[in-house]
Write a protein that holds these residues in place. Sequence first.
Motif, PDB file in Angstrom:
ATOM      1  N   ASP A 110       0.158   4.273  -0.195  1.00  0.00           N
ATOM      2  CA  ASP A 110      -0.388   5.412   0.543  1.00  0.00           C
ATOM      3  C   ASP A 110       0.262   5.545   1.913  1.00  0.00           C
ATOM      4  OD1 ASP A 110      -2.368   7.576   0.605  1.00  0.00           O
ATOM      5  OD2 ASP A 110      -3.267   6.413   2.251  1.00  0.00           O
ATOM      6  N   ARG A 111       0.769   4.430   2.436  1.00  0.00           N
ATOM      7  CA  ARG A 111       1.409   4.444   3.753  1.00  0.00           C
ATOM      8  C   ARG A 111       2.754   5.162   3.721  1.00  0.00           C
ATOM      9  NH1 ARG A 111       2.594  -1.068   4.622  1.00  0.00           N
ATOM     10  NH2 ARG A 111       3.260  -0.501   6.712  1.00  0.00           N
ATOM     11  N   ASP A 137       0.846  -1.194   0.000  1.00  0.00           N
ATOM     12  CA  ASP A 137       0.000   0.000   0.000  1.00  0.00           C
ATOM     13  C   ASP A 137       0.884   1.248   0.000  1.00  0.00           C
ATOM     14  OD1 ASP A 137      -1.882   1.960   0.338  1.00  0.00           O
ATOM     15  OD2 ASP A 137      -2.452   1.375   2.383  1.00  0.00           O
ATOM     16  N   LYS A 145       3.665   8.607   5.516  1.00  0.00           N
ATOM     17  CA  LYS A 145       3.963   8.666   6.947  1.00  0.00           C
ATOM     18  C   LYS A 145       5.417   8.267   7.198  1.00  0.00           C
ATOM     19  CE  LYS A 145      -0.389   9.404   8.154  1.00  0.00           C
ATOM     20  NZ  LYS A 145      -0.829  10.667   8.785  1.00  0.00           N
ATOM     21  N   THR A 201       9.983   2.282   5.297  1.00  0.00           N
ATOM     22  CA  THR A 201       8.913   1.318   5.577  1.00  0.00           C
ATOM     23  C   THR A 201       8.978   0.056   4.720  1.00  0.00           C
ATOM     24  OG1 THR A 201       7.435   3.073   6.384  1.00  0.00           O
ATOM     25  CG2 THR A 201       6.395   1.016   5.641  1.00  0.00           C
TER      26      THR A 201
END
Length: 349
Positions: free
Chosen positions: A50-51, A48, A54, A244
């Motif tokens: 979109d993460r 994902d 962050k 991430t």
Amino acid sequence: MSWEENVRKVVPYTPGEQPKIQNIIKLNTNENPYPPAPAVAEAIKIMDVDRFKKYPDPSCSVLVDAIADFYNVSSDRVFVGVGSDDVLAMAFLTFFNSDKPVLFPDITYSFYDVWANLYRIPFKQIPLNEDFTITKEDYFGENGGVVIANPNAPTGVELPLKDIEEILQKNRDVVVIVDEAYIDFGGESALPLIDKYDNLLVVQTFSKSRSMAGMRIGYAFGNEKLIKYLSDVKYSFNSYTMNTPTLELGALAISNRDYFDKTRNMVIGTRERVKKELKELGFEFADSKTNFIFAKHPDKSGKEIFANLRSRGIIVRRFDLPRIDEYLRISIGTDEEMDTLIRALKEII
């Protein structure tokens, strides 16, 4: 007065060549010839994005916990960084602050003296024996720390674990770093010794046996206090050292034990076969416990062999340095790649 007078000037580390040309056999930087664990490829497909807006977890807990689980140690004994280079650089900065010299071999990973010069750490390079072995007694004297790559690079020679322990016994008042980038290809790890010696830091990497050099994941084991000091320096340098995707993909890679065992055993098997074939061609080399062979030929110069291989689309590593300029460091590729190498060497020799 010029502004350049206040610049910290160093001679940088020279990494292995990453050629842009296609259709070559790349045997110069000890990368794994096999892809990462299948779970890594699957996870990338469904990640994902979109993460990514962050910040990542500064504690890197998903990766730290996965490493701790694989090696059966507590998470507070694990430190992670952007490749083992990052881990080692942080360790030099954290632990080597004495006026006494840090000791490491004269023929070893060539980043050690770069970090020492960068951080203004006094150091002394101890000559290896003619057969590239270490004399453990050379590291028993007063010093500001010890760094041993085991198995050593670029020689591939392993120092027995009992000798590592003797060095630790004689150096209880300084930190001893054992750099185990190649340990999974046949060496005996010093990891069990962290229970006995609170001044031992064992450093490993995903770049070799885990097939993830491009993701830049390194890690270290040590006493809880040692890891705490290391983490404090890391957070003072950069709180978000790892992104991430790397954290999550690294955790997946290390959890796949069967694939890890399969691919490293394939590399070991190919290495042992190639050793025999190189000997038949007259090459000389110390026994390797790594994913490379450090070899020279008595009748052909290393420079000449290097150039002839390159003209055939095969790139190996040559160090234009005293004592080792006749040697070639040959990474272990797939069986097909090594067959091509041997055919080329038969034509050259």
